[in-house]
Design a protein around this motif. Sequence first.
Motif, PDB file in Angstrom:
ATOM      1  N   HIS A  67      41.643  45.745  27.965  1.00  0.00           N
ATOM      2  CA  HIS A  67      40.443  45.523  28.768  1.00  0.00           C
ATOM      3  C   HIS A  67      40.651  44.240  29.562  1.00  0.00           C
ATOM      4  CE1 HIS A  67      38.337  48.277  25.869  1.00  0.00           C
ATOM      5  NE2 HIS A  67      39.153  47.678  25.014  1.00  0.00           N
ATOM      6  N   HIS A  68      40.682  44.339  30.870  1.00  0.00           N
ATOM      7  CA  HIS A  68      40.881  43.178  31.738  1.00  0.00           C
ATOM      8  C   HIS A  68      39.645  43.028  32.617  1.00  0.00           C
ATOM      9  CE1 HIS A  68      43.196  41.231  35.329  1.00  0.00           C
ATOM     10  NE2 HIS A  68      42.660  40.305  34.544  1.00  0.00           N
ATOM     11  N   LEU A  69      38.837  42.019  32.322  1.00  0.00           N
ATOM     12  CA  LEU A  69      37.568  41.846  33.029  1.00  0.00           C
ATOM     13  C   LEU A  69      37.598  40.579  33.861  1.00  0.00           C
ATOM     14  CD1 LEU A  69      36.793  43.787  30.620  1.00  0.00           C
ATOM     15  CD2 LEU A  69      34.498  42.781  30.776  1.00  0.00           C
ATOM     16  N   GLY A  70      37.359  40.750  35.168  1.00  0.00           N
ATOM     17  CA  GLY A  70      37.191  39.607  36.035  1.00  0.00           C
ATOM     18  C   GLY A  70      35.794  39.020  35.903  1.00  0.00           C
ATOM     19  N   GLU A  71      35.541  37.986  36.681  1.00  0.00           N
ATOM     20  CA  GLU A  71      34.278  37.267  36.530  1.00  0.00           C
ATOM     21  C   GLU A  71      33.073  38.140  36.849  1.00  0.00           C
ATOM     22  OE1 GLU A  71      32.312  32.983  37.846  1.00  0.00           O
ATOM     23  OE2 GLU A  71      34.431  33.393  38.191  1.00  0.00           O
ATOM     24  N   ALA A  72      33.172  38.980  37.849  1.00  0.00           N
ATOM     25  CA  ALA A  72      32.028  39.829  38.211  1.00  0.00           C
ATOM     26  C   ALA A  72      31.690  40.798  37.088  1.00  0.00           C
ATOM     27  CB  ALA A  72      32.329  40.586  39.505  1.00  0.00           C
ATOM     28  N   ARG A  73      32.713  41.403  36.476  1.00  0.00           N
ATOM     29  CA  ARG A  73      32.471  42.322  35.375  1.00  0.00           C
ATOM     30  C   ARG A  73      31.903  41.596  34.156  1.00  0.00           C
ATOM     31  NH1 ARG A  73      34.328  47.296  35.129  1.00  0.00           N
ATOM     32  NH2 ARG A  73      32.623  47.325  33.631  1.00  0.00           N
ATOM     33  N   GLN A  74      32.400  40.392  33.910  1.00  0.00           N
ATOM     34  CA  GLN A  74      31.857  39.603  32.806  1.00  0.00           C
ATOM     35  C   GLN A  74      30.388  39.268  33.055  1.00  0.00           C
ATOM     36  OE1 GLN A  74      34.431  36.283  31.407  1.00  0.00           O
ATOM     37  NE2 GLN A  74      35.972  37.147  32.773  1.00  0.00           N
ATOM     38  N   ALA A 115      48.266  43.166  37.810  1.00  0.00           N
ATOM     39  CA  ALA A 115      49.560  43.841  37.931  1.00  0.00           C
ATOM     40  C   ALA A 115      50.290  43.857  36.592  1.00  0.00           C
ATOM     41  CB  ALA A 115      50.412  43.155  38.994  1.00  0.00           C
ATOM     42  N   ALA A 116      50.164  42.768  35.842  1.00  0.00           N
ATOM     43  CA  ALA A 116      50.792  42.727  34.514  1.00  0.00           C
ATOM     44  C   ALA A 116      50.162  43.769  33.601  1.00  0.00           C
ATOM     45  CB  ALA A 116      50.651  41.331  33.911  1.00  0.00           C
ATOM     46  N   VAL A 117      48.845  43.898  33.650  1.00  0.00           N
ATOM     47  CA  VAL A 117      48.157  44.909  32.842  1.00  0.00           C
ATOM     48  C   VAL A 117      48.621  46.305  33.249  1.00  0.00           C
ATOM     49  CG1 VAL A 117      45.911  45.952  32.342  1.00  0.00           C
ATOM     50  CG2 VAL A 117      46.156  43.457  32.361  1.00  0.00           C
ATOM     51  N   MET A 170      42.051  31.207  33.018  1.00  0.00           N
ATOM     52  CA  MET A 170      41.575  30.795  34.334  1.00  0.00           C
ATOM     53  C   MET A 170      42.767  30.536  35.255  1.00  0.00           C
ATOM     54  SD  MET A 170      40.232  26.955  33.419  1.00  0.00           S
ATOM     55  CE  MET A 170      41.308  25.747  32.637  1.00  0.00           C
ATOM     56  N   ARG A 171      43.906  31.169  34.911  1.00  0.00           N
ATOM     57  CA  ARG A 171      45.098  31.029  35.754  1.00  0.00           C
ATOM     58  C   ARG A 171      45.921  32.317  35.660  1.00  0.00           C
ATOM     59  NH1 ARG A 171      45.892  27.536  31.525  1.00  0.00           N
ATOM     60  NH2 ARG A 171      45.388  25.771  32.848  1.00  0.00           N
ATOM     61  N   ALA A 172      46.842  32.481  36.577  1.00  0.00           N
ATOM     62  CA  ALA A 172      47.759  33.620  36.497  1.00  0.00           C
ATOM     63  C   ALA A 172      48.678  33.426  35.294  1.00  0.00           C
ATOM     64  CB  ALA A 172      48.578  33.735  37.775  1.00  0.00           C
ATOM     65  N   CYS A 173      48.733  34.425  34.421  1.00  0.00           N
ATOM     66  CA  CYS A 173      49.571  34.322  33.213  1.00  0.00           C
ATOM     67  C   CYS A 173      50.129  35.692  32.860  1.00  0.00           C
ATOM     68  CB  CYS A 173      48.774  33.743  32.062  1.00  0.00           C
ATOM     69  SG  CYS A 173      47.278  34.676  31.640  1.00  0.00           S
ATOM     70  N   PRO A 174      50.809  36.360  33.794  1.00  0.00           N
ATOM     71  CA  PRO A 174      51.289  37.722  33.530  1.00  0.00           C
ATOM     72  C   PRO A 174      52.226  37.802  32.332  1.00  0.00           C
ATOM     73  CG  PRO A 174      52.277  36.824  35.538  1.00  0.00           C
ATOM     74  CD  PRO A 174      51.179  35.910  35.158  1.00  0.00           C
ATOM     75  N   GLY A 175      53.066  36.788  32.137  1.00  0.00           N
ATOM     76  CA  GLY A 175      53.978  36.804  31.010  1.00  0.00           C
ATOM     77  C   GLY A 175      53.246  36.787  29.680  1.00  0.00           C
ATOM     78  N   THR A 176      52.177  35.991  29.611  1.00  0.00           N
ATOM     79  CA  THR A 176      51.390  35.920  28.383  1.00  0.00           C
ATOM     80  C   THR A 176      50.748  37.268  28.083  1.00  0.00           C
ATOM     81  OG1 THR A 176      50.937  33.576  28.763  1.00  0.00           O
ATOM     82  CG2 THR A 176      49.475  34.737  27.243  1.00  0.00           C
ATOM     83  N   ILE A 177      50.246  37.946  29.099  1.00  0.00           N
ATOM     84  CA  ILE A 177      49.617  39.253  28.901  1.00  0.00           C
ATOM     85  C   ILE A 177      50.630  40.247  28.346  1.00  0.00           C
ATOM     86  CG2 ILE A 177      48.605  41.224  30.128  1.00  0.00           C
ATOM     87  CD1 ILE A 177      47.256  39.113  31.984  1.00  0.00           C
ATOM     88  N   ALA A 225      40.922  35.640  43.451  1.00  0.00           N
ATOM     89  CA  ALA A 225      41.394  37.006  43.724  1.00  0.00           C
ATOM     90  C   ALA A 225      42.910  37.135  43.663  1.00  0.00           C
ATOM     91  CB  ALA A 225      40.885  37.452  45.096  1.00  0.00           C
ATOM     92  N   ALA A 226      43.627  36.151  44.238  1.00  0.00           N
ATOM     93  CA  ALA A 226      45.088  36.244  44.284  1.00  0.00           C
ATOM     94  C   ALA A 226      45.684  36.186  42.880  1.00  0.00           C
ATOM     95  CB  ALA A 226      45.654  35.126  45.150  1.00  0.00           C
ATOM     96  N   GLU A 227      45.183  35.280  42.042  1.00  0.00           N
ATOM     97  CA  GLU A 227      45.737  35.150  40.694  1.00  0.00           C
ATOM     98  C   GLU A 227      45.268  36.297  39.802  1.00  0.00           C
ATOM     99  OE1 GLU A 227      45.579  31.160  39.115  1.00  0.00           O
ATOM    100  OE2 GLU A 227      47.314  30.795  40.407  1.00  0.00           O
ATOM    101  N   PHE A 228      44.051  36.763  40.027  1.00  0.00           N
ATOM    102  CA  PHE A 228      43.576  37.923  39.280  1.00  0.00           C
ATOM    103  C   PHE A 228      44.488  39.117  39.545  1.00  0.00           C
ATOM    104  CE2 PHE A 228      41.145  41.803  38.702  1.00  0.00           C
ATOM    105  CZ  PHE A 228      40.521  41.595  37.482  1.00  0.00           C
TER     106      PHE A 228
END
Length: 439
Positions: free
Chosen positions: A68-75, A54-56, A11-18, A46-49
């Motif tokens: 597979h990177h799913l935002g809330e709408a896709r979920q 971008a990391a993906v 629920m946060r930006a975590c590009p390094g973790t990805i 939207a901004a953090e997604f």
Amino acid sequence: MQRVCLALPTMRACPGTIVDLAAEAAYAVATFGVEVHLLVLDTTDAAEFAKNAAAVASLAPTPGVFVHHLGEARQREFLSRVAKGSGAADPELLLDLMLPKAVAYGSCVNRLFLGAAALGCTSAHLRNDDFDYQVVDGRPMFPIHHELLSIGRPAGEAVAGVSRSELDPADADKPVMLVSGSFIGELNVDIGEIHEMDPDVYRDLVRLWTPPVWSQEERDAMVDVSFKGAGSEPFGTDDSVLGVPDIWDVYMCNIALDHRAYEVLPLLPSIQTIGSDYALLHALVHARLPGVVHKRHIVNYYTPERRIGAGFISYQMRFVKFLLSMLYLYPVYGGMIDLGRGMLDERNELKVEPILDLVRGTFDWDRAGNEHCLDVVDRSYRKLGGKYAELADVVAGQRRQLLDEAQEDAERWAVLVEAWAGMVAAARAEGLGADGATG
């Protein structure tokens, strides 16, 4: 080919973790020849997604790794199809239990479980968005190494992949349902500041989560080990043990679970409540199913927004709700201990019916214990003063709501447990959808 799900809710930006998880996935493919589906379920704005996306997008294609990177709408679209396909009488309620508007730790992991089922995976390997791997001689100590050696195999075969075995020979045919390490670093519940301010208040608060039927000495001993994981000792050498794990040695953010476990029992869908994602682990451990524990502990840390302003209040309220949830969970856990292997069917897999009966038996539990809990919380926070006194005001203002929600959480869990088999079947039939997986 074995297909596994390396899973991250965020629920946060975590590009390094990805990026780090993609490296773990690539390691699994290269070392074990499996197919890895890296599933990132993202409920950021939207901004953090966009940062996570971008990391993906930056990941180099790796044969055998599918992202597979799913935002809330896709979920929501996926879960709506699953809820409707489950055959349940109230699919909208199921959708709310799976994707509520508030933070729900159990719900986000349940979504990962259904995603793994939809992808046809035989195991789910869970991580979180605020951890680091330990690094030795420049090499990350990926937990998936131990996980893939044993998960899902008959325990008698898994003996070959561990450092030592404490397996009862009678359990050799039972499947290894979980493989877990722990963590080092900060407490896995962010209350270390309370200990620094007043160790006595810390002890009073943490004692509230211990089983009330225990002796004072037993409860104090539990306080001493609570939330500390493997302490602070860094990784030395690989070590793994096969047997019936101790619940204190498993950690939900560093674990692999076989699909025959998570496709039977979902986690509590409690909102704003930490610790709601451990019920399945209790079931597996108390049923005395074989598991493996290892020492590739992850490094836990906390992001700063949890310690100031509204973020502080929000996180600490989750801790309060965790304390209140114990009134309803300890009778279930105690019942699981009494049932033991009675929770298993003829295939040595969990039966849902006896667990559901335990959950239903808590609905009308006497609230006196939680009334006392909130009294101690109020007194303790006011003694600390400052932002904790402000927190006490918030808790006091929501007292009746908190008591009601703790009971409702047990009732909502029972609804989800009843519907879970149908939801898993629907997820398998529906698939995850055209989510733009990269591989």
